[in-house]
Design an enzyme around this catalytic site. Structure first.
Site, short mmCIF file in Angstrom:
data_model
loop_
_atom_site.label_atom_id
_atom_site.label_comp_id
_atom_site.label_asym_id
_atom_site.label_seq_id
_atom_site.Cartn_x
_atom_site.Cartn_y
_atom_site.Cartn_z
CG ASN A 9 -21.21 20.38 -69.10
OD1 ASN A 9 -20.34 21.07 -69.62
ND2 ASN A 9 -22.37 20.86 -68.68
CD1 TRP A 10 -15.05 17.80 -68.88
CD2 TRP A 10 -13.23 18.76 -69.77
NE1 TRP A 10 -14.18 16.79 -69.25
CE2 TRP A 10 -13.06 17.35 -69.80
CE3 TRP A 10 -12.22 19.56 -70.29
CZ2 TRP A 10 -11.91 16.75 -70.31
CZ3 TRP A 10 -11.07 18.96 -70.81
CH2 TRP A 10 -10.91 17.57 -70.80
CE LYS A 11 -21.95 21.95 -65.21
NZ LYS A 11 -22.86 22.14 -64.09
CG HIS A 95 -26.23 22.86 -68.92
ND1 HIS A 95 -26.25 23.64 -67.79
CD2 HIS A 95 -25.79 21.64 -68.54
CE1 HIS A 95 -25.82 22.91 -66.76
NE2 HIS A 95 -25.55 21.69 -67.18
CD GLU A 97 -24.31 25.23 -65.26
OE1 GLU A 97 -23.42 25.16 -66.12
OE2 GLU A 97 -24.38 24.46 -64.28
CD GLU A 167 -27.55 18.22 -66.56
OE1 GLU A 167 -26.56 17.54 -66.25
OE2 GLU A 167 -27.46 19.40 -66.93
N GLY A 173 -24.49 20.67 -59.05
CA GLY A 173 -23.41 21.31 -58.29
C GLY A 173 -23.70 21.46 -56.81
CB SER A 213 -24.90 15.96 -57.29
OG SER A 213 -24.90 17.37 -57.09
N GLY A 234 -20.96 16.88 -64.29
CA GLY A 234 -20.21 18.12 -64.22
C GLY A 234 -18.95 17.95 -63.39
N GLY A 235 -19.02 18.36 -62.14
CA GLY A 235 -17.84 18.41 -61.27
C GLY A 235 -16.99 17.14 -61.26
O1 LIG Z 1 -24.84 20.31 -64.91
C1 LIG Z 1 -24.36 19.19 -64.80
C2 LIG Z 1 -23.88 18.48 -66.00
O2 LIG Z 1 -24.29 19.11 -67.16
C3 LIG Z 1 -24.20 18.52 -63.51
O3 LIG Z 1 -23.20 19.15 -62.80
P1 LIG Z 1 -22.66 18.48 -61.44
O4 LIG Z 1 -22.33 17.04 -61.78
O5 LIG Z 1 -21.45 19.28 -61.07
O6 LIG Z 1 -23.77 18.57 -60.45
#
Ligand SMILES: O=C(CO)COP(=O)(O)O
Length: 250
Positions: A9-11, A95, A97, A167, A173, A213, A234-235
């Site tokens: 997920n590149w956000k 998600h 967010e 999640e 993050g 993470s 994510g990251g």
């Molecule tokens: O929200 C996430 C994937 O959708 C997880 O993000 P991180 O891997 O950056 O913690």
């Protein structure tokens, strides 16, 4: 029997040139995968450029969100068929967010899940508790409530095309991952709830991803848990070498 799904997920990261470089690196390396699925979910603005590069590769494409209506006066929104047309086979829904910053509710996510399935997109439905809920012993009841609300009215057959991403919000993050044992316990609880919503055979067929993470140095331990069937990353999905290592979990 469940085929692991490793998803990035590149956000809200990367423009076209950075996105092209990343998918070229991924598709060049990930040519020998026959026991796992790989997915990238870039921002909408990159989908049109990346789709032709991923066509015929082992890397699938997904959206990060969508609207439930087919068309109309919904400024700033993207319809299911718009994602399909650009080569998406998956879409992330609900998600944390989206829930936290954009007020998405289980009811809205449920409408989106029905629309995704009606349009041939596999929804990745995200659930997870915040820190205060975990600390007060409510994590399971929160997650179960999110599942019931987001998946309401889906048939067993439809549920087989749904992916669940657990999640925990406090792990996103932050570098603070759930322990493999805590993650496994929640995944088992989620699968029990999926069985209650359908039947055991259906629940046993559904992919449940862990997210929060996930990194090259913790993915192996997480993926070794019996009910963890993949990762939503994510990251670490923004760096080719890290994401490739995660996809190649042992
Ligand atoms: O929200 C996430 C994937 O959708 C997880 O993000 P991180 O891997 O950056 O913690």
């Amino acid at each position: 029997m469940r085929r692991p799904l490793l998803a990035g997920n590149w956000k809200m990261h990367y423009g076209v040139s950075e996105g092209v470089a990343l998918v070229e690196a991924l598709s060049a390396d990930l040519t020998d995968l026959n026991d796992r699925d790989v997915l990238v979910c870039p921002p909408f603005t990159l989908l049109g450029s990346l789709a032709p590069l991923l066509d015929g590769t082992a890397v699938a494409l997904g959206g990060q969100n969508m609207h439930y209506e087919a068309k109309g006066a919904f400024t700033g929104e993207i319809a299911p068929q718009m994602l399909k047309e650009l080569g998406c086979s998956y879409v992330i829904l609900g998600h944390s967010e989206r829930r936290q910053y954009f007020g998405e509710t289980d009811e809205l996510i449920n409408r989106k899940a029905h629309a995704a399935l009606a349009n041939g997109l596999k929804p990745i439905v995200c659930v997870g508790e915040v820190k205060a809920e975990r600390d007060s012993g409510q994590a399971e009841s929160v997650v179960v409530g999110q599942l019931r609300g987001s998946l309401a009215g889906l048939s067993a057959e439809q549920l087989r095309s749904v992916v669940i991403a657990y999640e925990p919000v406090w792990a996103i993050g932050t570098g603070d991952t759930a322990t493999p044992a805590d993650a496994q316990a929640m995944h088992a609880r989620i699968r029990a709830e999926l069985a209650a919503l359908s039947d055991q055979a259906t629940a046993d067929a559904i992919i449940i991803q862990y997210g929060g993470s996930v990194k090259p140095d913790n993915v192996d331990e997480l993926m070794a848990q019996p009910d963890i069937d993949g990762a939503l990353v994510g990251g670490a999905s923004l760096k080719a070498a890290d994401f490739i290592r995660i996809v190649r979990f042992k």
